[in-house]
Structure formats: C-alpha cells, structure tokens
Design an enzyme around this catalytic site. Structure first.
Site, PDB file in Angstrom:
ATOM      1  N   ASP A  70    -133.740 -17.143   8.535  1.00  0.00           N
ATOM      2  CA  ASP A  70    -133.153 -18.176   7.619  1.00  0.00           C
ATOM      3  C   ASP A  70    -132.258 -17.659   7.417  1.00  0.00           C
ATOM      4  OD1 ASP A  70    -135.351 -18.847   6.788  1.00  0.00           O
ATOM      5  OD2 ASP A  70    -135.414 -20.176   7.570  1.00  0.00           O
ATOM      6  N   ASN A 139    -141.551 -31.830   5.176  1.00  0.00           N
ATOM      7  CA  ASN A 139    -141.403 -32.842   6.519  1.00  0.00           C
ATOM      8  C   ASN A 139    -141.404 -31.763   7.525  1.00  0.00           C
ATOM      9  OD1 ASN A 139    -139.736 -30.548   6.799  1.00  0.00           O
ATOM     10  ND2 ASN A 139    -137.353 -31.738   6.590  1.00  0.00           N
ATOM     11  N   HIS A 141    -140.848 -28.306   9.523  1.00  0.00           N
ATOM     12  CA  HIS A 141    -139.970 -27.708   9.467  1.00  0.00           C
ATOM     13  C   HIS A 141    -140.507 -26.695   9.747  1.00  0.00           C
ATOM     14  CE1 HIS A 141    -137.562 -27.118   5.274  1.00  0.00           C
ATOM     15  NE2 HIS A 141    -138.920 -26.012   5.984  1.00  0.00           N
ATOM     16  N   GLU A 146    -134.797 -28.704  11.705  1.00  0.00           N
ATOM     17  CA  GLU A 146    -135.558 -29.655  11.155  1.00  0.00           C
ATOM     18  C   GLU A 146    -135.731 -30.329  11.691  1.00  0.00           C
ATOM     19  OE1 GLU A 146    -135.950 -29.535   7.538  1.00  0.00           O
ATOM     20  OE2 GLU A 146    -134.391 -29.058   6.693  1.00  0.00           O
TER      21      GLU A 146
HETATM   22  C1  F6R Z   1    -138.279 -19.957   4.656  1.00  0.00           C
HETATM   23  C2  F6R Z   1    -138.244 -21.006   5.715  1.00  0.00           C
HETATM   24  C3  F6R Z   1    -138.817 -22.694   5.473  1.00  0.00           C
HETATM   25  C4  F6R Z   1    -139.841 -22.803   4.491  1.00  0.00           C
HETATM   26  C5  F6R Z   1    -140.570 -23.918   4.676  1.00  0.00           C
HETATM   27  C6  F6R Z   1    -141.891 -23.925   3.202  1.00  0.00           C
HETATM   28  O1  F6R Z   1    -137.969 -19.326   5.259  1.00  0.00           O
HETATM   29  O2  F6R Z   1    -137.929 -20.686   7.154  1.00  0.00           O
HETATM   30  O3  F6R Z   1    -139.324 -22.754   6.833  1.00  0.00           O
HETATM   31  O4  F6R Z   1    -141.223 -21.659   5.077  1.00  0.00           O
HETATM   32  O5  F6R Z   1    -139.954 -24.535   3.948  1.00  0.00           O
HETATM   33  O6  F6R Z   1    -141.702 -23.390   2.033  1.00  0.00           O
HETATM   34  P1  F6R Z   1    -142.031 -22.576   1.120  1.00  0.00           P
HETATM   35  O7  F6R Z   1    -143.376 -21.505   1.525  1.00  0.00           O
HETATM   36  O8  F6R Z   1    -141.314 -22.742   0.208  1.00  0.00           O
HETATM   37  O9  F6R Z   1    -142.811 -23.885   1.220  1.00  0.00           O
END
Ligand code: F6R
Length: 246
Positions: A70, A139, A141, A146
């Site tokens: 992303d 959440n 994702h 989402e």
């Molecule tokens: C990042 C991504 C997100 C993160 C998720 C967890 O490229 O796609 O899905 O993997 O938000 O983030 P952290 O590792 O910062 O807890």
C-alpha cells in the site's frame, strides 16, 4: 487450522529473526522470488535481520522483484511518511535489490482508477507473490483493506478507518497530517500469494489475532479470510499470541 504454522518468539527481536529466516529461506530456494512487502512497525526488525543476512553474504536480492501492499494517497516518494520512503530507508537502500524491480503504488497518481488498474496488472504480470509479508491492524485490516461489508478483490483507493488514522498518527506531527486515503492491494492479490507471512507483536494485537484465526470469516475482520489460505505462517511474539487457544 492445519494451514497455519506458528513461529513463536519470546519477544519482538526473536519474532523478527524467525520471520526473516522464512524470507531468507525463500530467497535461497528461489532467488528470483516475487516478495510482497509491508510497512509499519511490525516488519522493521525483520528488515534489519535481512540486511544483516545480506551483509554476511547469506541473502541475495539481486533477482528479487517486490510489490508493496500500500501507499498513502497524496504523499510523494521523498516524503518521509510515504511507504516508498519507508521501504528505501529500511530495506531497499541497504541490500542489493534492483530498484527498478520494486513496486509501490504511486501516491501521487492523478487518476486513482488508472493507478489501481496499473498496479493490478503489475501483480498479474509478476504472477503474484511467492511470499506475501503482511502485518495486521488493530481492527483486523491487512494491507489497507479495512473492515467493511465485502472483501475488496483488486487494488483500490481506501478511505482509512478512524482507528487506522488514530493508530498511525504516531508517525506524524499531528493527527491532521495523517492522510485520509490510501491505495491498497486487494484481498485477491494477498490470497493468491503462494504463502503469506504475517508478523505481529505486542499485547495490543492479541485480541485481533485470536479473532482473525478463530473467529468467523467475515469482511468485518478482513484478516479472517486467511483462514481460507492454504499456506499461512504467523510469526508472533508471546504477547501477541497470549490469547491464542493453544
Ligand atoms: C502496512 C500495512 C498495514 C500494517 C498494519 C499494522 O503496509 O499494510 O496493514 O501492516 O497497520 O501496522 P503496525 O505493524 O505498525 O502495527
């Protein structure tokens, strides 16, 4: 679930090493691997381990191609908060990957629909990821898919959930600086990867990990779709696994 392998580390460092070992093994078995890559706090440690492996001659990225999950809409590659910048900083500039072989959605694309189609065709032309690295949001994702009423299949422009903006404000000066939208690879690309490596650490991920793997499969918990993937490796620390019914 017999499609889930758990690599448990006692702490973040151990978890990171175990996850890096999986990627290193993938590169040994198939040097021309397509790696799906992620940003965020979870993979920073494993990227450090991969850099060490590279420096010690134990990992070679020269033939690797990559597709990131992303990118924030509106951020340029040289913006320190952009995911392209993150990847350069934590991995790409530190190993022998050919930058031309790395792919991150273009956050500055004028035509979001065309950008999504472009990104999907890149993934398709690469034949999908051999190994897709992901983290998990509080959440549920994965990528920026989402919680919602359906699983988005292709790359799409997402309005970020309130919880995601809240969780990611730690990387920005103020919450108002957090972009409100992002391009995300769809669930289809994640599910078509030959293997998925999910990294998670900390107590705050314990409840959502349990829900994702032992709760109902529903787009309200996007990561729950992984229950249908044939090859998932979960690298997690003891805190993140503390609610797992094992
Ligand atoms: C990042 C991504 C997100 C993160 C998720 C967890 O490229 O796609 O899905 O993997 O938000 O983030 P952290 O590792 O910062 O807890």
């Amino acid at each position: 679930m017999n499609n889930l392998r758990i690599l448990k580390g006692s702490n973040y460092q151990e978890m990171s090493q175990k996850a890096a070992d999986v990627i290193q093994a993938q590169l040994t078995v198939k040097p021309e691997s397509v790696l799906g890559l992620a940003t965020g706090s979870s993979p920073v440690g494993l990227y450090d381990c991969l850099v060490k492996a590279y420096e010690n001659g134990k990992a070679d990225f020269s033939k690797v191609k990559s597709v990131n999950l992303d990118e924030y809409q509106g951020l340029s590659p040289d913006n320190e908060q952009s995911y392209r910048y993150f990847m350069q900083k934590h991995l790409f500039s530190r190993v022998n990957i050919n930058i031309a072989n790395t792919n991150v959605p273009n956050g500055l694309a004028k035509d979001p629909q065309a950008e999504c189609a472009r990104y999907d065709s890149i993934i398709k032309n690469l034949g999908g990821a051999d190994l897709q690295l992901i983290g998990i949001g509080h959440n549920g994702h994965i990528g920026f898919n989402e919680p919602g009423s359906e699983f988005p299949v292709g790359t799409h422009l997402v309005s970020l959930a309130k919880e995601t903006i809240e969780a990611n404000k730690r990387f920005f000066k103020t919450i108002d600086d957090v972009p409100k939208a992002a391009f995300s690879m769809g669930i289809g690309a994640i599910m078509s990867a030959a293997a998925v490596l999910l990294v998670a650490s900390g107590k705050e991920k314990a409840a959502i990990l349990k829900e994702a793997f032992f709760g109902p499969v529903t787009p309200k918990t996007p990561a729950s779709i992984l229950q249908f993937h044939r090859n998932v490796i979960l690298a997690a620390d003891a805190d993140a696994l503390s609610q797992f019914p094992v």
